[in-house]
Design a protein around this motif. Structure first.
Motif, short mmCIF file in Angstrom:
data_model
loop_
_atom_site.label_atom_id
_atom_site.label_comp_id
_atom_site.label_asym_id
_atom_site.label_seq_id
_atom_site.Cartn_x
_atom_site.Cartn_y
_atom_site.Cartn_z
N HIS A 1 36.70 94.92 1.16
CA HIS A 1 36.75 94.09 -0.05
C HIS A 1 36.03 92.77 0.16
CE1 HIS A 1 38.52 92.51 -3.82
NE2 HIS A 1 38.53 91.36 -3.16
N VAL A 2 36.35 92.07 1.24
CA VAL A 2 35.76 90.75 1.48
C VAL A 2 34.24 90.87 1.67
CG1 VAL A 2 35.69 88.77 3.03
CG2 VAL A 2 37.89 89.78 2.40
N ILE A 3 33.82 91.85 2.46
CA ILE A 3 32.38 92.02 2.72
C ILE A 3 31.63 92.37 1.44
CG2 ILE A 3 30.70 93.49 3.90
CD1 ILE A 3 32.68 93.59 6.27
N ALA A 4 32.27 93.14 0.56
CA ALA A 4 31.62 93.56 -0.68
C ALA A 4 31.57 92.44 -1.72
CB ALA A 4 32.33 94.77 -1.26
N ASN A 5 32.49 91.47 -1.63
CA ASN A 5 32.62 90.50 -2.72
C ASN A 5 32.29 89.05 -2.36
OD1 ASN A 5 33.90 92.06 -5.15
ND2 ASN A 5 35.02 92.77 -3.33
N ALA A 6 32.23 88.71 -1.07
CA ALA A 6 31.92 87.33 -0.68
C ALA A 6 30.41 87.12 -0.64
CB ALA A 6 32.53 87.01 0.68
N ALA A 7 29.92 86.13 -1.37
CA ALA A 7 28.49 85.83 -1.36
C ALA A 7 28.05 85.43 0.05
CB ALA A 7 28.19 84.68 -2.33
N GLY A 8 26.94 86.00 0.52
CA GLY A 8 26.42 85.68 1.84
C GLY A 8 27.03 86.50 2.96
N ALA A 9 27.89 87.46 2.62
CA ALA A 9 28.56 88.26 3.65
C ALA A 9 27.57 89.03 4.52
CB ALA A 9 29.54 89.23 3.01
#
Length: 518
Positions: A192-200
């Protein structure tokens, strides 16, 4: 397995044995000891070594300086709170490092925000941006950890991650600080975090799992499936409370199940795993349990007759990896009450004895009788059975007296030697056990170097006895001894004599063979 979001086949290993591991009760190390361990970690192939928490103690600052001057290949990291003073102290401590990293952390979960920090979500975001930016003003390699990430609201965790990336963090760690999560949950969290955080896509995601529910390794592997490309943990899994992810287990899972994990691997020289584990055990005085995966004494030991029979036919029947690949010399066919005739016959042949059916039957009956008296039957015991004599029974404890002499202990031991003569010796030591072992060495003439020693209760209530287990070195060989008695000091003496008598029987057997050969 879920397809990773990043196809890089290399998993970065971040070792926190010297920081989080040292926080395990009773595992503190001096700066020189940390340097010794850091050298071993570098030889093992660790990518990042977290040396300590400089703002917490002068000792951690000294350790970082020592390690920084000598250990040049791995990245050297130190931990810092999101406080200006901590950051400045940490940057100063990193001055000697060839490849420095500053590891910032701040709690993000509602439980920690309300009860530990007493700050709002907005204040968390402000602090992350401010202090990551400050750290990046000093050096390029900054890692940010969202403490208690697995109990943080997913949308807020994503927002925190996004702010840290925008402020210049190059590694984002989403730790399971209290060992609460499950593999399914942590995999989904990373995804979830990797898919939704800008710049991941521009940073490395890291996992740091604690072992409170025994899931640290499983959760770390699930995090890799979710997109993490750095695993944080410690040798032997030492650390706060129930410890951290055991790095030796991660390395061997990725090696043995390489195809399942899409060819991910570490930079470990896996043959260094056992020596590194044993070094740490000696430095902190915390032995691993015998059935510990990879590095436990029983990890490649077989006593069951069925298992031994299978191993004799094909080692792959009961071993999924080679002991030599992790630093053990070989598998161990432990002879005990569960062993069968095939294992006893194979061991006798290895010792040079080839028996007819009736001879083997007789020796096996004697072997079984001996197993009722002792847990493990050694090569020397088998040789004694073959010789049909008890003349090599060795030294027996007749009496002992322990007393205090000022700040030191004094031990007087009286032994019966193999010929039945009485031998008495005294010695002083830093404690009763140290004095006892010194006196036993003087009486028998056998010098042993103690590696580890512990005692525990066998049985319950009035029938309980103390069992002493020790590991010693003699001329480069590691030997283990066991002794049982209602008195733990006497059990310790019996454990020492267990090893001593075994060595003496081996010498006698070698001498006999030389005479026969001549």
């Amino acid at each position: 397995m879920n397809t990773p979001t990043n196809n890089t086949p290399r998993i970065t290993i971040f070792d926190t044995t010297l920081r989080d591991g040292e926080q395990s009760p009773g595992c503190s190390m001096t700066p020189p000891q940390k340097l010794v361990m850091a050298r071993a970690l570098a030889e093992l192939g660790v990518d990042v070594i977290e040396t300590g928490f400089p703002a917490s103690s002068q000792s951690d600052r000294e350790a970082m300086a020592l390690i920084g001057r000598e250990v040049r290949q791995p990245v050297l990291a130190v931990l810092s709170r999101c406080l200006a003073g901590d950051i400045e102290t940490s940057i100063k401590a990193l001055e000697a490092a060839a490849r420095p990293r500053l590891h910032l952390f701040l709690s993000t979960s509602p439980l920690h925000r309300e009860h530990k920090l007493r700050i709002s979500k907005e204040q968390v975001l402000e602090s992350v941006h401010k202090h990551v930016s400050m750290a990046r003003g000093y050096l390029d390699d900054v890692e940010f950890s969202a403490e208690d990430a697995t109990r943080t609201e997913l949308d807020f965790l994503t927002e925190v991650t996004q702010v840290a990336i925008a402020a210049g963090a190059r590694t984002i760690n989403l730790p399971d600080t209290v060992g609460f999560t499950t593999p399914e949950e942590i995999r989904a969290m990373f995804q979830h975090v990797i898919a939704n955080a800008a710049g991941a896509d521009k940073v490395v995601f890291s996992t740091h799992c604690h072992n409170d529910l025994g899931l640290a390794v499983a959760n770390s592997l699930a995090a890799i499936e979710g997109g993490a490309r750095q695993v944080e943990g410690s040798i032997n899994g030492i650390g706060e409370r129930a410890g951290n992810c055991a790095l030796e287990e991660i390395a061997m899972v990725l090696k043995v199940r390489n195809a399942f994990y899409n060819n991910f691997d570490t930079g470990f020289d896996t043959r260094r795993i056992v020596p590194t584990s044993q070094l740490l055990q000696r430095l902190v005085g915390m032995p691993v349990q015998r059935n510990k995966a990879i590095v436990g004494a029983n990890a490649f030991a077989h006593e069951s007759g069925i298992h031994q029979h299978g191993m004799l036919r094909n080692r792959n029947t009961y071993e999924i990896m080679r002991p030599e690949d992790v630093g053990w010399e070989s598998s161990q066919m432990v002879l005990g009450r569960h062993s069968g005739r095939a294992a006893v016959e194979a061991r006798l042949r290895a010792l040079g004895y080839w028996l007819e059916e009736e001879e083997l039957k007789l020796i096996f009956e004697q072997f079984k009788a001996l197993c009722e008296q002792q847990r493990v039957v050694t090569d020397a015991d088998l040789q004694t059975l073959m010789q049909g004599t008890s003349s090599s029974d060795g030294y027996r404890l007749a009496s002992m007296t322990i007393s205090d002499v000022g700040s030191r202990a004094n031990a007087l031991v009286e032994l019966s030697d193999p010929e039945g003569n009485r031998v008495a010796e005294t010695a002083q030591g830093d404690g009763p056990v140290d004095a006892l072992f010194s006196a036993l060495s003087a009486a028998t003439g056998v010098q042993l170097t103690l590696d580890s020693y512990h005692v525990h209760s066998v049985g319950i209530g009035a029938d309980a006895r103390g069992e002493a287990n020790l590991s010693v070195r003699h001329e480069g060989e590691i030997l283990e001894g066991t002794g049982t008695s209602r008195d733990i000091i006497e059990a310790s003496a019996l454990a020492w004599l267990d090893v001593t008598n075994r060595l003496l029987r081996q010498r006698e057997s070698s001498t006999t063979e030389e005479v026969v050969s001549a």
